[in-house]
Design a protein around this motif. Structure first.
Motif, PDB file in Angstrom:
ATOM      1  N   MET A   1      -3.079  -9.878   6.591  1.00 43.24           N
ATOM      2  CA  MET A   1      -1.793 -10.449   7.338  1.00 43.24           C
ATOM      3  C   MET A   1      -1.365 -11.629   6.435  1.00 43.24           C
ATOM      4  N   GLU A   2      -0.168 -11.333   6.355  1.00 39.85           N
ATOM      5  CA  GLU A   2       0.980 -12.281   5.606  1.00 39.85           C
ATOM      6  C   GLU A   2       1.336 -13.287   6.734  1.00 39.85           C
ATOM      7  N   ILE A   3       1.043 -14.760   6.264  1.00 39.25           N
ATOM      8  CA  ILE A   3       1.453 -15.959   6.919  1.00 39.25           C
ATOM      9  C   ILE A   3       2.540 -16.704   5.982  1.00 39.25           C
ATOM     10  N   VAL A   4       3.623 -16.692   6.539  1.00 38.04           N
ATOM     11  CA  VAL A   4       4.459 -17.575   5.815  1.00 38.04           C
ATOM     12  C   VAL A   4       4.602 -18.967   6.482  1.00 38.04           C
ATOM     13  N   VAL A   5       4.488 -19.843   5.816  1.00 39.77           N
ATOM     14  CA  VAL A   5       4.757 -21.436   6.285  1.00 39.77           C
ATOM     15  C   VAL A   5       6.078 -21.904   5.643  1.00 39.77           C
ATOM     16  N   PRO A   6       6.871 -21.927   6.780  1.00 41.80           N
ATOM     17  CA  PRO A   6       8.382 -22.687   6.172  1.00 41.80           C
ATOM     18  C   PRO A   6       8.288 -23.920   6.050  1.00 41.80           C
ATOM     19  N   VAL A   7       8.584 -24.776   5.060  1.00 43.27           N
ATOM     20  CA  VAL A   7       8.586 -26.357   4.926  1.00 43.27           C
ATOM     21  C   VAL A   7       9.793 -26.827   4.489  1.00 43.27           C
ATOM     22  N   TYR A   8      10.219 -28.125   5.191  1.00 43.83           N
ATOM     23  CA  TYR A   8      11.186 -28.816   4.594  1.00 43.83           C
ATOM     24  C   TYR A   8      10.904 -30.247   4.708  1.00 43.83           C
ATOM     25  N   THR A  36       1.985 -17.723   2.180  1.00 45.41           N
ATOM     26  CA  THR A  36       3.066 -18.090   1.272  1.00 45.41           C
ATOM     27  C   THR A  36       3.564 -19.138   2.059  1.00 45.41           C
ATOM     28  N   VAL A  37       3.664 -20.609   1.232  1.00 39.36           N
ATOM     29  CA  VAL A  37       4.631 -21.571   1.496  1.00 39.36           C
ATOM     30  C   VAL A  37       6.004 -21.275   1.176  1.00 39.36           C
ATOM     31  N   ALA A  38       6.548 -21.419   1.896  1.00 35.78           N
ATOM     32  CA  ALA A  38       8.420 -21.201   1.554  1.00 35.78           C
ATOM     33  C   ALA A  38       8.996 -22.573   1.749  1.00 35.78           C
ATOM     34  N   ASP A  39       9.313 -23.254   0.470  1.00 37.67           N
ATOM     35  CA  ASP A  39       9.968 -24.425   0.637  1.00 37.67           C
ATOM     36  C   ASP A  39      11.474 -24.485   0.652  1.00 37.67           C
ATOM     37  N   ASN A  40      12.110 -24.791   1.764  1.00 36.82           N
ATOM     38  CA  ASN A  40      13.241 -24.448   2.132  1.00 36.82           C
ATOM     39  C   ASN A  40      14.262 -25.717   1.689  1.00 36.82           C
ATOM     40  N   ALA A  41      14.427 -25.532   0.468  1.00 34.10           N
ATOM     41  CA  ALA A  41      15.139 -26.654  -0.420  1.00 34.10           C
ATOM     42  C   ALA A  41      14.929 -28.076  -0.195  1.00 34.10           C
ATOM     43  N   SER A  42      13.656 -28.286  -0.099  1.00 30.53           N
ATOM     44  CA  SER A  42      13.315 -29.800   0.077  1.00 30.53           C
ATOM     45  C   SER A  42      13.941 -30.954  -1.139  1.00 30.53           C
ATOM     46  N   THR A  43      13.992 -31.867  -0.213  1.00 27.30           N
ATOM     47  CA  THR A  43      14.539 -32.932  -1.394  1.00 27.30           C
ATOM     48  C   THR A  43      13.386 -33.980  -1.790  1.00 27.30           C
ATOM     49  N   ASP A  44      12.315 -33.853  -1.180  1.00 30.83           N
ATOM     50  CA  ASP A  44      11.206 -34.674  -1.712  1.00 30.83           C
ATOM     51  C   ASP A  44      10.114 -33.771  -2.374  1.00 30.83           C
ATOM     52  N   GLY A  45       9.007 -34.306  -2.617  1.00 28.35           N
ATOM     53  CA  GLY A  45       8.020 -33.568  -3.624  1.00 28.35           C
ATOM     54  C   GLY A  45       7.197 -32.364  -2.928  1.00 28.35           C
TER      55      GLY A  45
END
Length: 81
Positions: A1-8, A36-45
């Motif tokens: 199973m593929e789990i994608v966690v979108p974060v910003y 898979t953690v998908a960083d959606n162009a975050s401006t922090d760390g």
């Protein structure tokens, strides 16, 4: 199973959330999995934290999307590459 966690901008919340998810999956999920953690162009760390966690937790990857938004960054396709 593929789990994608979108974060910003989730550098503070991500470690606890991802470690909890990883523990639940590792403790007895009956199927092979990958997160898979998908960083959606975050401006922090967030990206730095996601990459560190990906090195620490087996089965976890981190990717960076250059532009923010559901129409410019198809997060739903990240896990099926």
């Amino acid at each position: 199973m593929e789990i994608v966690v979108p974060v910003y901008n989730e550098e503070r919340a991500l470690p606890g959330c991802l470690r909890t998810l990883h523990a639940r999956l590792t403790e007895g999920f009956p199927f092979p999995w990958r997160v898979t953690v998908a960083d959606n162009a975050s401006t922090d760390g967030t990206l730095t934290v996601a990459r560190r966690l990906a090195e620490e937790l087996p089965g976890v990857d981190a990717v960076h999307l250059d532009r923010k938004g559901p129409w410019t960054c198809p997060v739903q396709r990240v896990g099926v590459q």
